[in-house]
Every structure is written in C-alpha cells, then in structure tokens.
Design a protein around this motif. Structure first.
Motif, PDB file in Angstrom:
ATOM      1  N   LEU A   6       0.712  -1.445  -0.415  1.00  0.00           N
ATOM      2  CA  LEU A   6      -0.473  -0.065   0.020  1.00  0.00           C
ATOM      3  C   LEU A   6       1.170   1.294  -0.095  1.00  0.00           C
ATOM      4  O   LEU A   6       0.534   2.240   0.034  1.00  0.00           O
ATOM      5  CB  LEU A   6      -0.575   0.190   0.903  1.00  0.00           C
ATOM      6  CG  LEU A   6      -1.995  -0.920   1.180  1.00  0.00           C
ATOM      7  CD1 LEU A   6      -2.420  -1.231   2.845  1.00  0.00           C
ATOM      8  CD2 LEU A   6      -2.683  -1.234  -0.023  1.00  0.00           C
ATOM      9  N   ALA A   7       2.201   1.174  -0.012  1.00  0.00           N
ATOM     10  CA  ALA A   7       2.680   2.541   0.304  1.00  0.00           C
ATOM     11  C   ALA A   7       3.540   2.801  -0.961  1.00  0.00           C
ATOM     12  O   ALA A   7       4.708   2.290  -1.545  1.00  0.00           O
ATOM     13  CB  ALA A   7       3.779   1.863   1.476  1.00  0.00           C
ATOM     14  N   THR A   8       3.022   3.875  -1.685  1.00  0.00           N
ATOM     15  CA  THR A   8       3.321   4.436  -2.489  1.00  0.00           C
ATOM     16  C   THR A   8       3.812   5.580  -2.641  1.00  0.00           C
ATOM     17  O   THR A   8       2.590   6.071  -1.963  1.00  0.00           O
ATOM     18  CB  THR A   8       2.754   4.570  -4.336  1.00  0.00           C
ATOM     19  OG1 THR A   8       2.947   3.105  -4.422  1.00  0.00           O
ATOM     20  CG2 THR A   8       3.509   4.807  -5.663  1.00  0.00           C
ATOM     21  N   ALA A   9       5.087   6.088  -2.867  1.00  0.00           N
ATOM     22  CA  ALA A   9       4.588   7.383  -2.078  1.00  0.00           C
ATOM     23  C   ALA A   9       4.356   8.513  -2.595  1.00  0.00           C
ATOM     24  O   ALA A   9       4.216   8.582  -4.024  1.00  0.00           O
ATOM     25  CB  ALA A   9       6.553   8.387  -2.416  1.00  0.00           C
ATOM     26  N   ILE A  10       4.166   9.886  -2.167  1.00  0.00           N
ATOM     27  CA  ILE A  10       3.234  11.154  -2.297  1.00  0.00           C
ATOM     28  C   ILE A  10       4.290  12.406  -2.611  1.00  0.00           C
ATOM     29  O   ILE A  10       3.887  12.748  -1.330  1.00  0.00           O
ATOM     30  CB  ILE A  10       1.878  11.185  -1.690  1.00  0.00           C
ATOM     31  CG1 ILE A  10       0.605   9.890  -2.430  1.00  0.00           C
ATOM     32  CG2 ILE A  10       1.151  12.322  -2.540  1.00  0.00           C
ATOM     33  CD1 ILE A  10      -0.604   9.822  -1.603  1.00  0.00           C
ATOM     34  N   ALA A  31      -5.227   9.894  -0.131  1.00  0.00           N
ATOM     35  CA  ALA A  31      -4.286  11.206  -0.450  1.00  0.00           C
ATOM     36  C   ALA A  31      -3.853  11.731   0.370  1.00  0.00           C
ATOM     37  O   ALA A  31      -4.201  11.866   1.715  1.00  0.00           O
ATOM     38  CB  ALA A  31      -6.001  12.015  -0.480  1.00  0.00           C
ATOM     39  N   GLY A  32      -2.850  12.322   0.426  1.00  0.00           N
ATOM     40  CA  GLY A  32      -2.009  12.752   1.677  1.00  0.00           C
ATOM     41  C   GLY A  32      -1.945  11.893   2.562  1.00  0.00           C
ATOM     42  O   GLY A  32      -1.521  12.284   4.187  1.00  0.00           O
ATOM     43  N   SER A  33      -1.201  10.914   2.246  1.00  0.00           N
ATOM     44  CA  SER A  33      -1.567   9.654   3.312  1.00  0.00           C
ATOM     45  C   SER A  33       0.041   9.956   4.683  1.00  0.00           C
ATOM     46  O   SER A  33       1.189  10.391   3.655  1.00  0.00           O
ATOM     47  CB  SER A  33      -1.443   8.250   2.511  1.00  0.00           C
ATOM     48  OG  SER A  33      -0.704   7.999   2.160  1.00  0.00           O
ATOM     49  N   GLN A  34       0.322   9.293   5.908  1.00  0.00           N
ATOM     50  CA  GLN A  34       1.093   9.358   6.359  1.00  0.00           C
ATOM     51  C   GLN A  34       1.331   8.208   7.400  1.00  0.00           C
ATOM     52  O   GLN A  34       0.322   8.050   8.010  1.00  0.00           O
ATOM     53  CB  GLN A  34       0.957  10.873   7.348  1.00  0.00           C
ATOM     54  CG  GLN A  34       2.080  11.145   8.124  1.00  0.00           C
ATOM     55  CD  GLN A  34       2.011  12.844   8.114  1.00  0.00           C
ATOM     56  OE1 GLN A  34       2.433  13.923   7.238  1.00  0.00           O
ATOM     57  NE2 GLN A  34       1.919  13.071   9.430  1.00  0.00           N
ATOM     58  N   THR A  47       6.659  14.575   2.168  1.00  0.00           N
ATOM     59  CA  THR A  47       7.972  13.888   1.790  1.00  0.00           C
ATOM     60  C   THR A  47       8.260  13.504   0.198  1.00  0.00           C
ATOM     61  O   THR A  47       7.041  14.019  -0.679  1.00  0.00           O
ATOM     62  CB  THR A  47       7.895  12.962   2.505  1.00  0.00           C
ATOM     63  OG1 THR A  47       6.670  11.723   2.084  1.00  0.00           O
ATOM     64  CG2 THR A  47       8.013  13.027   4.234  1.00  0.00           C
ATOM     65  N   ALA A  48       9.202  13.174  -0.019  1.00  0.00           N
ATOM     66  CA  ALA A  48       9.377  13.281  -1.971  1.00  0.00           C
ATOM     67  C   ALA A  48      10.096  11.137  -1.374  1.00  0.00           C
ATOM     68  O   ALA A  48       8.747  10.558  -1.684  1.00  0.00           O
ATOM     69  CB  ALA A  48      10.930  13.807  -2.062  1.00  0.00           C
ATOM     70  N   ALA A  49      11.115  11.144  -2.084  1.00  0.00           N
ATOM     71  CA  ALA A  49      12.052   9.736  -1.886  1.00  0.00           C
ATOM     72  C   ALA A  49      11.937   9.324  -0.572  1.00  0.00           C
ATOM     73  O   ALA A  49      11.728   7.801  -0.641  1.00  0.00           O
ATOM     74  CB  ALA A  49      12.466   9.404  -2.372  1.00  0.00           C
TER      75      ALA A  49
END
Length: 199
Positions: A6-10, A31-34, A47-49
């Motif tokens: 489920l973890a794809t960076a936004i 959306a905007g998951s953290q 965050t980026a990468a």
C-alpha cells in the motif's frame, strides 16, 4: 489488506492520491497518507522519496501584531488546551531582551514566572486531560488559576515591556498537545471570575 503493497510515496502534494486494488477489484484511494511512529497523529509532513523529520510547531506574535492589543501593566489570559505529558512545556511566554517572562508554563503544576518570582498552581495537571488555565496580572500582583481551583496569588507583577508572545513553547520545552483557545482581557479580572472561566 490482501498482502499487497500500500506504500507508494506521494511527493510533496497533499492533494495527490495513490490507489491499491485488492483481488476482486475493490480499490482503496489514499490522499496525503502518512505513517508515524508515535501515540498520536501530527499535521501533514510533505515528503518526496524518503522520510522527513517533523519540525516542532513554533508559533509567535511580534511587532505591532502583538503590541496593538497587549497591555503589559494589566490584563488576563485564559487558555484551554490538552497535553499528553506532565513533562515541562509551555503555553504562553513573553520575551524581553534576554529574559523570558513566562505567563503559563511547566507541567505537573501550572507556573507563572516574572523573571524573579515563581507562582505555582495549587491544583496539579494530569496528562491526557483538558487544562483550563488563567492568569490575571497588574501592578498589584498576579493570580494564577488552574481548572477552577483556588487562585494562587502574589504581590509581584509580570514584566511591562514584553515584545513577543510565544505560543505552545517555553524556549525548547514544547506543549506536546494542542491549544483550543486563548482569550485575552485588557483588564485584570478578579479571582472569582478567573475561577469561573476555568471551572
């Protein structure tokens, strides 16, 4: 979850979204998951990468934004907040030169400090609970009230020339919670009024 990732960076956009489709075609949108290692969620951290440390909240009021309404000779503060710890923290602090004039701070007890004299509340603070605190001050002295308890008083006033209001921090000691309201009165409210406002 079906075990898929489920973890794809936004990347830096709180309105960006990603999705993951489970077996059977049911889709989840994020959306905007953290994800945070902590006991409660904080505000959004772009965050980026890779992961990014969260900077501490540091709110302050200076210049005419502060001086236009603040009267250092007399007044009253009433604050409602919640803290997750009884470790040292700050609610409101004024700053003049190299001295820190602390209106409301330090947990376990509520404290007011005028550069010379410390005033501690009778009542104590409990973690994970609502705090209603008040401080009235004038040239005749100060009154400090916590959660409607008996006012603690002394005959020493706070500084009259504060030029900054720091909110939620005392130097490096942060509130570790949130403030829901701050009320300021340009007059020195009586002790019974401070008690009723914090009960």
């Amino acid at each position: 979850s079906d075990g898929g990732s489920l973890a794809t960076a936004i990347a830096g956009d709180p309105y960006a979204r990603d999705s993951h489709t489970r077996t059977g075609g049911v889709a989840f949108y994020f959306a905007g998951s953290q994800l945070e290692a902590g006991s409660f969620a904080t505000s959004y951290i772009p965050t980026a990468a890779s992961s990014v440390p969260r900077s501490a909240d540091s709110a302050s009021m200076t210049g005419t934004d502060f001086s236009a309404w603040y009267d250092g000779t007399k007044g009253s503060f009433v604050v409602q907040c919640e803290t997750f710890t009884t470790a040292n923290g700050g609610l409101l602090r004024g700053n003049t030169g190299n001295l820190n004039y602390k209106y409301l701070y330090k947990f376990g007890v509520l404290r007011s400090f005028n550069g010379t004299d410390v005033l501690d509340s009778v009542a104590s603070i409990t973690a994970n609970s609502t705090i209603k605190a008040a401080l009235g001050y004038s040239a005749a002295g100060r009154s400090l009230v916590l959660n409607g308890a008996t006012a603690v008083t002394d005959a020493s006033a706070i500084a009259t020339a504060d030029d900054t209001l720091n909110i939620g921090v005392d130097n490096t000691d942060y509130l570790n919670g949130w403030i829901s309201s701050i009320d300021y009165y340009s007059s020195r409210l009586g002790d019974s009024t401070l008690q009723s406002l914090t009960a």
